[in-house]
Design a protein around this motif. Structure first.
Motif, mmCIF file in Angstrom:
data_model
loop_
_atom_site.group_PDB
_atom_site.id
_atom_site.type_symbol
_atom_site.label_atom_id
_atom_site.label_comp_id
_atom_site.label_asym_id
_atom_site.label_seq_id
_atom_site.Cartn_x
_atom_site.Cartn_y
_atom_site.Cartn_z
ATOM 1 N N GLN A 89 0.830 -1.205 0.000
ATOM 2 C CA GLN A 89 0.000 0.000 0.000
ATOM 3 C C GLN A 89 0.865 1.256 0.000
ATOM 4 N N VAL A 90 2.060 1.175 0.594
ATOM 5 C CA VAL A 90 2.982 2.310 0.532
ATOM 6 C C VAL A 90 3.636 2.363 -0.848
ATOM 7 N N LEU A 91 4.008 1.200 -1.360
ATOM 8 C CA LEU A 91 4.705 1.132 -2.644
ATOM 9 C C LEU A 91 3.873 1.767 -3.754
ATOM 10 N N VAL A 92 2.584 1.463 -3.797
ATOM 11 C CA VAL A 92 1.755 2.053 -4.853
ATOM 12 C C VAL A 92 1.002 3.283 -4.347
ATOM 13 N N ARG A 93 1.300 3.690 -3.119
ATOM 14 C CA ARG A 93 0.671 4.873 -2.510
ATOM 15 C C ARG A 93 -0.828 4.847 -2.707
ATOM 16 N N ASN A 94 -1.404 3.709 -2.490
ATOM 17 C CA ASN A 94 -2.829 3.579 -2.676
ATOM 18 C C ASN A 94 -3.361 2.589 -1.659
ATOM 19 N N LEU A 96 7.439 8.117 2.428
ATOM 20 C CA LEU A 96 7.209 7.700 1.043
ATOM 21 C C LEU A 96 5.744 7.850 0.643
ATOM 22 N N VAL A 97 4.822 7.753 1.616
ATOM 23 C CA VAL A 97 3.408 7.926 1.257
ATOM 24 C C VAL A 97 3.137 9.343 0.731
ATOM 25 N N ARG A 98 4.037 10.288 0.980
ATOM 26 C CA ARG A 98 3.847 11.652 0.461
ATOM 27 C C ARG A 98 4.275 11.761 -0.995
ATOM 28 N N GLY A 99 5.008 10.779 -1.485
ATOM 29 C CA GLY A 99 5.496 10.830 -2.855
ATOM 30 C C GLY A 99 6.985 10.583 -2.876
ATOM 31 N N GLU A 100 7.466 10.178 -4.053
ATOM 32 C CA GLU A 100 8.863 9.779 -4.157
ATOM 33 C C GLU A 100 9.809 10.962 -3.967
ATOM 34 N N ALA A 158 13.455 14.301 -0.603
ATOM 35 C CA ALA A 158 13.803 15.609 -0.057
ATOM 36 C C ALA A 158 13.994 15.563 1.458
ATOM 37 N N PHE A 159 13.373 14.567 2.093
ATOM 38 C CA PHE A 159 13.564 14.407 3.540
ATOM 39 C C PHE A 159 14.682 13.416 3.853
ATOM 40 N N GLY A 160 15.474 13.078 2.851
ATOM 41 C CA GLY A 160 16.654 12.259 3.109
ATOM 42 C C GLY A 160 16.438 10.762 2.961
ATOM 43 N N VAL A 161 15.312 10.361 2.352
ATOM 44 C CA VAL A 161 15.070 8.930 2.151
ATOM 45 C C VAL A 161 15.743 8.495 0.846
ATOM 46 N N ASN A 162 16.516 7.420 0.920
ATOM 47 C CA ASN A 162 17.109 6.874 -0.294
ATOM 48 C C ASN A 162 16.046 6.050 -1.003
ATOM 49 N N THR A 163 15.283 6.717 -1.888
ATOM 50 C CA THR A 163 14.073 6.093 -2.432
ATOM 51 C C THR A 163 14.382 4.898 -3.327
ATOM 52 N N LEU A 164 15.542 4.942 -4.006
ATOM 53 C CA LEU A 164 15.887 3.817 -4.883
ATOM 54 C C LEU A 164 16.071 2.545 -4.064
ATOM 55 N N HIS A 165 16.890 2.630 -3.004
ATOM 56 C CA HIS A 165 17.094 1.472 -2.120
ATOM 57 C C HIS A 165 15.781 1.035 -1.487
ATOM 58 N N THR A 201 1.144 19.566 -1.475
ATOM 59 C CA THR A 201 1.354 18.528 -0.468
ATOM 60 C C THR A 201 0.222 17.530 -0.570
ATOM 61 N N THR A 202 0.571 16.265 -0.451
ATOM 62 C CA THR A 202 -0.459 15.242 -0.472
ATOM 63 C C THR A 202 -0.363 14.413 0.806
#
Lengths: 331, 258
Positions: A84-89, A218-222, A227-234, B86-87
């Protein structure tokens, strides 16, 4: 300044309650049943080493059965929460995205070839990983509305896989067909403890917990998460690998069981909020309890006829899900 | 002190050149304004500076180190960006949303400390949202959501603030309040603020330096008094703008009777 008032979710009591529910559901599954033994005999057999009927029922039937149900439910709920986080849905789960379907096809093919248990797990993981990879490759180029595209592609793949499963079943020899069909709709008739699956669940939960704060972002978007320091690729790779591993393990344990992965994170979120540091372990406890209770019903409602637990889960899951959907759209 | 600098930076999006050979040195304690028409690439430039969009050529240095060699976490400790939208997919409270901004400063398994919660509470207080802390984000109005995003960025406590149209959805009172807050940050915390704007008057009164993006890859940079001229602005927006004086302050006005 008193910050307590702003973020007072009382996680301690939530987990005490969930722990109690889990213990109750597993004990119900172990001690209640329409068999010729009563609960006190079984309880007595717990500490007694004699190979009585009660002892055999307890250690070769009820305990493996209950733990398998609990671990499967936990794995599916965890996989659902991650997807659900991965597809943000909030509509994603391994079943809907076709990951269970991919694992199902691979497992059915292994069954057709008459391969043993280890091969089934390997085949199932390969199947779910491949369907995950296919999903990833098909949606990777999509730059806008990526998560929505992911969900739609997953749904399309799931229908394709279910058609292929029907095809495999139709062309399978009759002696294998009943077993395959039973396994496919969700079958928990294990006779040994799910040690490997439990290890995967515990280790997986620990790894998932280590990325829980990243998931909150990540639920806010990639881009937002990065921008908050998450290594989104990993993070994406971890999510793909973990959720397909959990799905595959659950599928080899008990076939394709829908709805646990979908509704469990929802129930938790509605009751206790979205923070994944609580949501992930909470979903494991809640999903395990739900499937264990569904299994108790599956074995006892039409006794001596046992219904596959997947059918009960879906029949119970649909009204719960629709109720939650109504409730969340109303607020 | 230079916090962020670019060397011969070239940025493009969808085959459109945003800027060519861009050389910026952004000093601490200064506010920079980016002006340009719709689609000229203000957002893309800000995203490139935040390492969220790849540059075609050139280098970006954050605190003397090349941006592409730093980890996302390291960058986020020093540089924060306010997005246009923002979402919130899943229901969460205002305070939780804001507190997530502490993420780059926390170790992997760490939970937010009381000090972190105080930073978030102070940020919400500054954005006048503290009374809404226990509400769900979905219940906020557009302007309140904008202020929540700003509060989250303040909770991140970077040194470089990149703001993509920070005035969106804000009423005049809150526009001034937000601008005053960032002005104060540049003075007391020696922060650098870079904001894309559509309001020439805000740019003129709050920015130490202006960057005009013309949309064809060319740009102009300099102090407002030199860059904000009738000739430049008319070229930038393809319409006539004139400077009027109201007492001590001057404002730019378009010709409304076309």
């Amino acid at each position: 300044m008193n910050n307590k008032t702003y973020c007072d979710r009382k996680p301690f009591w939530v987990f005490i309650a969930l722990g109690l529910i889990a213990i109750c559901s597993v004990s119900t599954a172990i001690f209640c049943g329409n068999h010729q033994t009563n609960a006190s005999d079984l309880f007595h057999a717990l500490s007694n080493k004699d190979h009585t009927l009660a002892h055999d029922i307890l250690f070769q039937l009820r305990i493996p059965h209950a733990t398998t149900a609990f671990v499967t439910g936990g794995l599916l709920a965890l996989a659902g929460a991650l997807m659900q986080v991965l597809v943000r849905n909030p509509l994603a789960d391994p079943y809907i995205l076709g990951i269970s379907g991919g694992a199902g096809i691979a497992t059915l093919l292994c069954m057709l070839l008459g391969l043993n248990n280890v091969w089934l797990i390997g085949g199932s993981w390969t199947g779910s990983l491949l369907s995950m990879l296919l999903l990833f490759l098909l949606t990777q180029r999509q730059r806008f509305n990526h998560s929505q595209q992911l969900l739609l592609t997953g749904i399309a793949l799931a229908s394709g896989f279910s058609a292929l499963i029907s095809l495999i079943l139709l062309t399978s020899p009759d002696n294998l067909l009943r077993g395959m069909l039973f396994w496919l709709v969700g079958d928990l008739s294990a006779t040994h403890l799910p040690l490997l699956a439990s290890a995967i669940l515990l280790l997986g939960l620990l790894i998932s917990f280590s990325i829980a704060r990243d998931l909150n972002l990540l639920v806010r978007g990639e881009k937002e998460a990065k921008a908050f320091g998450v290594n989104t690729l990993h993070l994406h790779w971890k999510l793909y690998l973990l959720s397909s591993l959990f799905t595959a393990t659950a599928v080899t344990l008990a076939g394709c069981i829908g709805f646990v992965g979908l509704i469990t994170p929802h129930i938790f979120r509605l009751l206790f909020g979205y923070d994944h540091r609580y949501l992930l372990p909470g979903s494991v406890l809640l999903g395990g309890s739900l499937l264990t209770l569904a299994d108790v019903l599956a074995r006892n409602v039409f006794f001596p006829q046992t219904i596959p637990v997947g059918i009960i889960m879906v029949l119970l899951g649909i009204p719960v899900f629709l109720f939650l959907l109504q409730k969340s759209s109303a607020s | 002190m230079t916090l962020l600098s670019t060397h011969h930076l070239q940025v493009s999006i969808a085959n459109q050149i945003v800027c060519r050979d861009l050389n910026l040195t952004l000093q601490s304690g200064e506010i920079y304004g980016i002006l340009g028409p719709n689609g000229s690439g203000k957002t893309t430039l800000l995203h490139t500076l935040a390492n969220l969009h790849p540059a075609d050529a050139g280098d970006i240095f954050l605190g003397g180190k090349c941006l592409s060699t730093l980890t996302p976490k390291h960058i986020a400790q020093q540089l924060g960006i306010l997005f246009q939208d923002t979402t919130a997919v899943f229901a969460q409270t205002v305070f939780e949303f804001c507190l997530n901004g502490r993420h780059p400063h926390l170790a992997r398994f760490a939970f937010e400390s009381e000090a972190d919660k105080n930073i978030a509470a102070a940020a919400l207080h500054a954005m006048q949202l503290i009374k809404k802390s226990a509400q769900y984000v979905a219940t906020l109005s557009g302007g309140e959501r904008r202020r929540l995003a700003i509060a989250t960025l303040l909770t991140q406590t970077p040194r470089v603030y990149l703001l993509d149209e920070p005035m969106n959805h804000l009423d005049i009172h809150h526009q001034l309040q937000v601008l005053q807050h960032f002005k104060q940050l540049t003075e007391t915390a020696r922060a650098t603020v870079v904001m894309s704007l559509h309001d020439i008057n805000i740019a003129q009164h709050f920015c130490h330096s202006i960057i005009l993006l013309f949309g064809d890859g060319t740009y102009l940079q300099g102090p407002p008094s030199l860059v904000l001229t009738e000739e430049n602005l008319s070229r930038l927006y393809q319409c006539r703008l004139t400077q009027k004086f109201a007492g001590a302050q001057s404002v730019w006005l378009p010709d409304y009777a076309l």
